[in-house]
Scaffold this motif. Structure first.
Motif, mmCIF file in Angstrom:
data_model
loop_
_atom_site.group_PDB
_atom_site.id
_atom_site.type_symbol
_atom_site.label_atom_id
_atom_site.label_comp_id
_atom_site.label_asym_id
_atom_site.label_seq_id
_atom_site.Cartn_x
_atom_site.Cartn_y
_atom_site.Cartn_z
ATOM 1 N N VAL A 60 0.833 -1.195 0.000
ATOM 2 C CA VAL A 60 0.000 0.000 0.000
ATOM 3 C C VAL A 60 0.868 1.245 0.000
ATOM 4 N N THR A 61 0.535 2.203 -0.834
ATOM 5 C CA THR A 61 1.204 3.494 -0.840
ATOM 6 C C THR A 61 0.161 4.584 -0.704
ATOM 7 N N GLU A 62 0.601 5.731 -0.237
ATOM 8 C CA GLU A 62 -0.291 6.871 -0.073
ATOM 9 C C GLU A 62 0.157 7.971 -1.009
ATOM 10 N N THR A 63 -0.783 8.566 -1.694
ATOM 11 C CA THR A 63 -0.487 9.676 -2.592
ATOM 12 C C THR A 63 -1.271 10.892 -2.144
ATOM 13 N N GLU A 64 -0.603 12.024 -2.051
ATOM 14 C CA GLU A 64 -1.245 13.257 -1.641
ATOM 15 C C GLU A 64 -1.137 14.275 -2.759
ATOM 16 N N GLY A 65 -1.967 15.301 -2.691
ATOM 17 C CA GLY A 65 -1.933 16.346 -3.702
ATOM 18 C C GLY A 65 -3.157 16.280 -4.583
ATOM 19 N N ASP A 66 -3.473 17.394 -5.246
ATOM 20 C CA ASP A 66 -4.671 17.464 -6.070
ATOM 21 C C ASP A 66 -4.524 16.687 -7.365
ATOM 22 N N ASP A 67 -3.330 16.555 -7.858
ATOM 23 C CA ASP A 67 -3.078 15.913 -9.142
ATOM 24 C C ASP A 67 -2.133 14.755 -8.916
ATOM 25 N N VAL A 68 -2.530 13.545 -9.335
ATOM 26 C CA VAL A 68 -1.679 12.374 -9.093
ATOM 27 C C VAL A 68 -0.407 12.434 -9.914
ATOM 28 N N GLU A 69 -0.357 13.310 -10.934
ATOM 29 C CA GLU A 69 0.832 13.399 -11.761
ATOM 30 C C GLU A 69 1.752 14.537 -11.347
ATOM 31 N N SER A 70 1.340 15.366 -10.421
ATOM 32 C CA SER A 70 2.194 16.469 -9.975
ATOM 33 C C SER A 70 1.878 16.792 -8.531
ATOM 34 N N GLY A 71 2.793 17.531 -7.893
ATOM 35 C CA GLY A 71 2.605 17.891 -6.503
ATOM 36 C C GLY A 71 3.135 16.830 -5.569
ATOM 37 N N PRO A 72 3.193 17.138 -4.290
ATOM 38 C CA PRO A 72 3.745 16.198 -3.305
ATOM 39 C C PRO A 72 2.966 14.896 -3.253
ATOM 40 N N TYR A 73 3.692 13.817 -2.995
ATOM 41 C CA TYR A 73 3.074 12.506 -2.832
ATOM 42 C C TYR A 73 3.887 11.736 -1.804
ATOM 43 N N THR A 74 3.225 10.817 -1.123
ATOM 44 C CA THR A 74 3.842 10.096 -0.021
ATOM 45 C C THR A 74 3.860 8.610 -0.299
ATOM 46 N N VAL A 75 4.993 7.992 -0.056
ATOM 47 C CA VAL A 75 5.160 6.552 -0.255
ATOM 48 C C VAL A 75 5.769 5.971 1.014
ATOM 49 N N SER A 76 5.285 4.809 1.427
ATOM 50 C CA SER A 76 5.747 4.193 2.670
ATOM 51 C C SER A 76 6.515 2.912 2.403
ATOM 52 N N LEU A 77 7.611 2.750 3.100
ATOM 53 C CA LEU A 77 8.447 1.556 3.002
ATOM 54 C C LEU A 77 9.113 1.318 4.354
ATOM 55 N N SER A 78 9.079 0.096 4.827
ATOM 56 C CA SER A 78 9.825 -0.251 6.039
ATOM 57 C C SER A 78 11.302 -0.413 5.682
ATOM 58 N N PRO A 79 12.233 0.096 6.499
ATOM 59 C CA PRO A 79 12.033 0.701 7.814
ATOM 60 C C PRO A 79 11.969 2.226 7.802
ATOM 61 N N THR A 80 11.935 2.856 6.624
ATOM 62 C CA THR A 80 12.012 4.315 6.594
ATOM 63 C C THR A 80 10.679 4.970 6.913
ATOM 64 N N ALA A 82 6.883 6.595 6.118
ATOM 65 C CA ALA A 82 6.294 7.432 5.076
ATOM 66 C C ALA A 82 7.270 8.527 4.658
ATOM 67 N N VAL A 83 7.527 8.608 3.365
ATOM 68 C CA VAL A 83 8.423 9.621 2.806
ATOM 69 C C VAL A 83 7.635 10.431 1.792
ATOM 70 N N THR A 84 7.658 11.736 1.922
ATOM 71 C CA THR A 84 6.954 12.616 0.996
ATOM 72 C C THR A 84 7.933 13.179 -0.029
ATOM 73 N N PHE A 85 7.595 13.008 -1.303
ATOM 74 C CA PHE A 85 8.403 13.497 -2.415
ATOM 75 C C PHE A 85 7.661 14.651 -3.083
ATOM 76 N N ASP A 86 8.398 15.661 -3.475
ATOM 77 C CA ASP A 86 7.819 16.758 -4.233
ATOM 78 C C ASP A 86 7.759 16.424 -5.716
ATOM 79 N N SER A 87 8.710 15.628 -6.174
ATOM 80 C CA SER A 87 8.761 15.204 -7.574
ATOM 81 C C SER A 87 9.589 13.930 -7.645
ATOM 82 N N PRO A 88 9.503 13.170 -8.722
ATOM 83 C CA PRO A 88 10.274 11.930 -8.821
ATOM 84 C C PRO A 88 11.768 12.194 -8.725
ATOM 85 N N PRO A 89 12.490 11.375 -7.968
ATOM 86 C CA PRO A 89 13.944 11.549 -7.838
ATOM 87 C C PRO A 89 14.641 11.401 -9.190
#
Length: 415
Positions: A60-80, A82-89
């Protein structure tokens, strides 16, 4: 590049990359030291949770922001967490090659700026790329990151560190403050490596295990590459279904072991059914482990110990690397008074393999080669490999479509 002392005095330009709004500290980290590559040795740890299996269902991943293709989004992975990205690395630090292989599968192989034993794995990966039209990768001369230096991480200035921070802590040179410093001033940690053999985390540290393809799906979400992941996962699902049908029709399963007996006095052996992604290419075949419970993956035996286990099939881990002479390995076993007694030697079933720390694309190739090496009557004969790139099989003998995979890696496919 900006020198590390100057960077530490700046406000980070990656403040938008956060771990749920906090730094790494607290219960975020968990880990234990394990194998670094097919040449690194270490002991196994106790398994902490049951094997979830090699499913391709994404976590399961979580995505935030009004547009799924732009804006901040959050992805969760153990052990780190939830990490929020502003754009793809864009620039990608890795340690172990299952993570570098994930970047490669997403068409980002050339964005990798560090990895363990880069020249070794550059040569090994490029034994497979000739079978993928229009796909190449160049990892020569990258920073060798088995024992990463914090100053170098500042210099590399990576957008994301596809590396398990828990494993770094276990190396002894990194503390949580160091990890926080990199995450806050350079880029986040986003990797899981203790799933390799389901190694136990230290007491009080939480940890979740993933199959290779589960973690790949999560990493793909971090890069906003869900469609590319799903396209490759479909190929993987189809290949596993084909393997399952073939295995079900077999009356008797052989025994097998992974080893490369170049030194008959010290042969490192690996089991084929251990939980974790290191056996993602052997466990689906339900073969018997030649080495029983008294042995652990990474243990060393001599040639007499190998004969005592006497596998029907011997997989030469790292045998496809261009520096490995598989013809000489076979000849040496035949010339040895004990080695020639091995069933796998007598039946000419000493086969080359690639890497245990495999990414998704190598996993497809290694599932295919393992199928043919174990069950030639069901899946077709495997060529008697001695050297060179992955054999060029005729289309009717291939268990997955090379051009289909290559087009996905190139990003030229219908979503």
């Amino acid at each position: 590049m900006v020198d590390a002392p100057d960077r530490r005095g700046e406000s980070t330009r990656r403040e938008y990359l956060t771990y749920g709004g906090t730094a790494i500290g607290g219960a975020l980290l968990a880990g234990c030291l394990g194998d670094g590559d097919d040449g690194e040795r270490s002991g196994d740890s106790t398994t902490a949770t049951p094997d979830p299996g090699e499913t391709t269902d994404p976590a399961v991943t979580e995505t935030e922001g009004d547009d799924v293709e732009s804006g901040p989004y959050t992805v969760s992975l153990s052990p780190t967490g939830a990490v929020t990205f502003d754009s793809p690395p864009e620039s990608v630090f890795t340690r172990l090659t299952h993570h570098a292989g994930m970047a490669f599968a997403l068409g980002r192989g050339d964005d990798v700026n560090a990895m363990h034993a880069p020249d070794y794995y550059h040569a090994l990966w490029n034994q497979f790329t000739p079978r993928l039209p229009g796909v190449s990768v160049d990892w020569q001369g990258l920073y060798s990151s088995w024992q990463p230096d914090k100053e170098t991480l500042f210099e590399l200035d990576s957008d994301v560190h596809l590396a398990d921070p828990a494993w770094l802590v276990q190396l002894g040179n990194w503390g949580r403050d160091d990890l926080d410093e990199i995450a806050e001033n350079v880029g986040p940690w986003f990797g899981n490596s203790l799933s390799d053999r389901h190694q136990s985390p230290p007491a009080g540290w939480e940890y979740e295990y993933y199959s290779l393809w589960e973690q790949f799906g999560i990493v793909a979400d971090a890069f906003r590459e869900r469609e590319r992941y799903e396209a490759l996962a479909t190929v993987h699902d189809e290949l596993l279904a084909r393997i399952e049908r073939g295995v079900q029709s077999v009356d008797e399963q052989p025994t097998a072991a992974m080893a490369l007996p170049q030194d008959v006095d010290q042969i490192y052996v690996y089991k084929v059914n251990d939980p974790g992604f290191l056996t993602a290419h052997t466990r689906p075949f339900e073969v018997g482990d030649a080495f029983g419970d008294e042995f652990a993956s990474g243990d060393a035996v001599d040639i007499e110990g190998l004969l005592a286990a006497d596998p029907d099939v011997l997989f030469g881990v790292g045998g496809m690397h261009p520096d490995t002479d598989m013809a000489a390995v076979r000849e040496n076993l035949l010339d040895h008074p004990v080695g020639r007694e091995l069933t796998a030697v007598q039946d000419d079933r000493v086969h080359a393999q690639g890497a245990r720390y495999q990414g998704p694309v190598l996993n497809l190739f290694q599932l295919e080669m393992t199928a043919k090496q174990l069950y030639p009557d069901e899946f077709g004969e495997w060529p008697r490999y001695a050297s060179g790139p992955y054999p060029e099989l005729p289309a009717e003998a291939q268990l997955f479509d090379r051009e289909r995979v290559a087009s996905i890696v190139r990003g030229e496919f219908e979503g």
